[in-house]
Enzyme design. Structure first.
Site, PDB file in Angstrom:
ATOM      1  N   LYS A 139      12.250  55.021  26.884  1.00 54.35           N
ATOM      2  CA  LYS A 139      12.115  56.281  27.654  1.00 54.35           C
ATOM      3  C   LYS A 139      13.430  56.695  28.303  1.00 54.35           C
ATOM      4  O   LYS A 139      13.538  56.836  29.510  1.00 54.35           O
ATOM      5  CB  LYS A 139      11.014  56.160  28.699  1.00 54.35           C
ATOM      6  CG  LYS A 139       9.645  55.909  28.098  1.00 54.35           C
ATOM      7  CD  LYS A 139       8.535  56.119  29.081  1.00 54.35           C
ATOM      8  CE  LYS A 139       7.171  55.869  28.494  1.00 54.35           C
ATOM      9  NZ  LYS A 139       6.929  54.451  28.148  1.00 54.35           N
TER      10      LYS A 139
HETATM   11  P1  5BU Z   1      -2.038  49.807  27.412  1.00 56.04           P
HETATM   12  O1  5BU Z   1      -2.069  48.371  27.755  1.00 56.04           O
HETATM   13  O2  5BU Z   1      -2.785  50.111  26.094  1.00 56.04           O
HETATM   14  O3  5BU Z   1      -2.429  50.690  28.559  1.00 56.04           O
HETATM   15  O4  5BU Z   1      -0.484  50.077  27.088  1.00 56.04           O
HETATM   16  C1  5BU Z   1       0.009  51.355  26.776  1.00 56.04           C
HETATM   17  C2  5BU Z   1       1.494  51.290  26.481  1.00 56.04           C
HETATM   18  O5  5BU Z   1       1.943  52.604  26.141  1.00 56.04           O
HETATM   19  C3  5BU Z   1       2.351  50.850  27.633  1.00 56.04           C
HETATM   20  O6  5BU Z   1       3.419  50.087  27.097  1.00 56.04           O
HETATM   21  C4  5BU Z   1       2.918  52.102  28.234  1.00 56.04           C
HETATM   22  O7  5BU Z   1       4.225  51.921  28.729  1.00 56.04           O
HETATM   23  C5  5BU Z   1       2.944  53.047  27.058  1.00 56.04           C
HETATM   24  N1  5BU Z   1       2.700  54.464  27.381  1.00 56.04           N
HETATM   25  C6  5BU Z   1       1.507  54.902  27.950  1.00 56.04           C
HETATM   26  O8  5BU Z   1       0.600  54.154  28.186  1.00 56.04           O
HETATM   27  N2  5BU Z   1       1.344  56.230  28.204  1.00 56.04           N
HETATM   28  C7  5BU Z   1       2.293  57.150  27.951  1.00 56.04           C
HETATM   29  O9  5BU Z   1       2.091  58.357  28.171  1.00 56.04           O
HETATM   30  C8  5BU Z   1       3.499  56.671  27.396  1.00 56.04           C
HETATM   31  C9  5BU Z   1       3.665  55.342  27.119  1.00 56.04           C
HETATM   32 BR1  5BU Z   1       4.793  57.890  27.042  1.00 56.04          BR
END
Ligand code: 5BU
Length: 474
Positions: free
Chosen positions: A304
């Site tokens: 990012k």
């Molecule tokens: P989760 O454990 O499925 O919640 O992880 C989601 C990943 O995607 C996590 O590494 C975030 O940094 C990433 N992410 C997110 O969740 N939402 C966003 O809008 C973005 C990245 Br951009």
């Protein structure tokens, strides 16, 4: 005279008879242009007509096994006629308007359903005139797979035709044409540069409804991708039958590698946050790259980036992580403006790399507005070789079928976490929200058996994708 010399001869002749003019003009698609082509005058010059038909014949028509030729009215009609005689292939004629009496046919000539037709056109800007002809031929059961044209203004026509299944072959691109005129001193180097700059930055407005990218299979979209990483990703997805990306948000390198041993074969993409790994080292990079090779997945570093171009170039190539050396693609904020893309574009050192631009976020209360999202998508248009796709949450965020929608915030149940993350189900993200790849982190990592859980997600997501391309609604 060889083919190249004949081409140069034609360009100069077209300039001499005023079939190309420089100044301030308006095109049929309603955009201003510093150069205008009016090839209608060529009918007054039999030698030019002959040269054009010879070139088009040698260039493409000779090698085509189509059943018919059809010129787009009006300028290309006499050219199509000459080619029809030369190739001994029957011609079809499309009317501009249906007859008011007798048959309401738009296509004149004899043909059978299922036969193929090659289209001849003079100049393509947005591709809309060619597509109108294609539509009328399709209505009669004729197939069109190829269009042969004299000049491509390089303003989106090629992409528009290709996304409708028509391959375009052009004798000249705008850039080549301008270069020839400059070489033969018909225009100054300055005019040539101004015109080229204009064409680099101006796209024709699409007059046809763009294709619905979510209805196309990944194989087809691989063909339409301009960035090498999106092309590869679409191919991997189609081959491995998976649109699952695992987000490996773990703080130990061994744990990440162990997890990937188990789930690697079920994912197309692995998303990392290297700055959370406590024992990051070059051995980890070597090992994760080996796994990527073995299981055929790509690596996305979810860095990012959000600083000025100069700083981002340093963050990308230098420091502890040297991300540019190993990550196939990275996530980037559009917030700082275009400089950030310019910086990354100049930092790839000739290796295929990609960028996912953040157009929307999954977290509650994030400050991204619809205007910001639109400006982000607009910004990407100038970097077709660099942009892999968008991290976003909605189907309408972008249209280009060659780009990938990566959607995080996915779990089997609609829910959230205590820090603002919002989760949607595989059904919802693929079928309603238009995701091409779904990102799952804790949904898999926190399961008792991550491997079994990865298969559950993979199967659910793939089933939705199959349903989506087969046209069934929820
Ligand atoms: P989760 O454990 O499925 O919640 O992880 C989601 C990943 O995607 C996590 O590494 C975030 O940094 C990433 N992410 C997110 O969740 N939402 C966003 O809008 C973005 C990245 Br951009």
């Amino acid at each position: 005279m060889g083919f190249e010399n004949k081409l140069e001869d034609l360009a100069v002749k077209l300039f001499t008879i005023d079939a190309v003019k420089f100044g301030d003009f308006m095109t049929k698609s309603g955009i201003k242009t510093p150069v205008y082509f009016d090839f209608r005058v060529i009918v007054s010059y039999p030698d030019i007509m002959e040269l054009i038909s010879t070139l088009l014949y040698d260039f493409s028509v000779k090698g085509s096994n189509c059943n018919h030729l059809c010129g787009v009215p009006y300028t290309a009609l006499p050219v199509a006629t000459l080619l029809s005689i030369r190739a001994k292939k029957p011609m079809l004629m499309r009317r501009k308007e249906a007859k008011g009496y007798g048959t309401k046919k738009m296509i004149e000539g004899h043909y059978k359903t299922g036969e193929t037709c090659l289209i001849i056109e003079d100049v393509v800007t947005s591709g809309s005139s060619v597509l109108e002809t294609v539509k009328d031929l399709n209505k009669e059961g004729l197939k069109v797979e190829e269009a042969v044209i004299i000049l491509d203004r390089e303003q989106g026509g090629r992409q528009s035709l290709e996304s409708n299944g028509v391959q375009m072959k052009a004798l000249f691109t705008m850039t080549q044409f301008i270069d020839i005129l400059a070489k033969h001193k018909k225009i100054t180097a300055e005019t040539a540069e101004n015109v080229k700059e204009y064409f680099r930055t101006t796209k024709a407005p699409a007059t046809e409804e763009p294709v619905d990218r979510t209805a196309l299979p990944y194989e087809k979209r691989a063909e339409l991708a301009t960035n090498q990483i999106s092309k590869q990703l679409f191919q991997i997805m189609a081959q491995k039958k998976t649109n699952l990306c695992i987000s490996v948000d773990l703080t130990s390198s061994t744990k990440i590698l162990d997890l990937l041993e188990k789930v690697g074969e079920h994912v197309c993409l692995v998303k990392t946050h290297v700055d959370i790994i406590e024992d990051f080292n070059s051995e980890f990079v070597t090992q994760i790259k080996q796994l990527a090779q073995r299981f055929n997945f790509l690596i996305l570093e979810d860095r990012k980036y959000a600083d000025i171009g100069n700083t981002v170039a340093l963050q990308y190539l230098k420091g502890l992580y040297r991300i540019g050396e190993w990550a196939d693609c990275v996530t980037v904020h559009s917030l700082p403006g275009e400089g950030i893309l310019k910086a990354l574009n100049g930092s790839t050192n000739g290796v295929s790399r990609g960028v996912f631009l953040l157009a929307e976020m999954s977290s509650e209360g994030n400050l991204i507005t619809p205007d910001y999202t639109k400006a982000t998508v607009d910004m990407s248009a100038k970097y077709p070789d660099l942009i892999t796709g968008f991290v976003c949450q909605n189907k309408d965020t972008f249209k280009d079928p060659g780009l990938i929608q990566l959607t995080p915030g996915v779990q089997l149940e609609t829910s959230g976490d205590s820090l603002g993350q919002i989760y949607n189900t595989p059904e919802k993200v693929i079928l309603e929200k238009g995701a091409d790849i779904a990102v799952v982190g804790r949904g898999i990592m926190a399961a008792k058996s991550p491997e079994t859980q990865a298969i559950v997600y993979k199967d659910a997501l793939w089933k939705c994708y199959m349903k989506r391309i087969s046209g069934q609604k929820e």
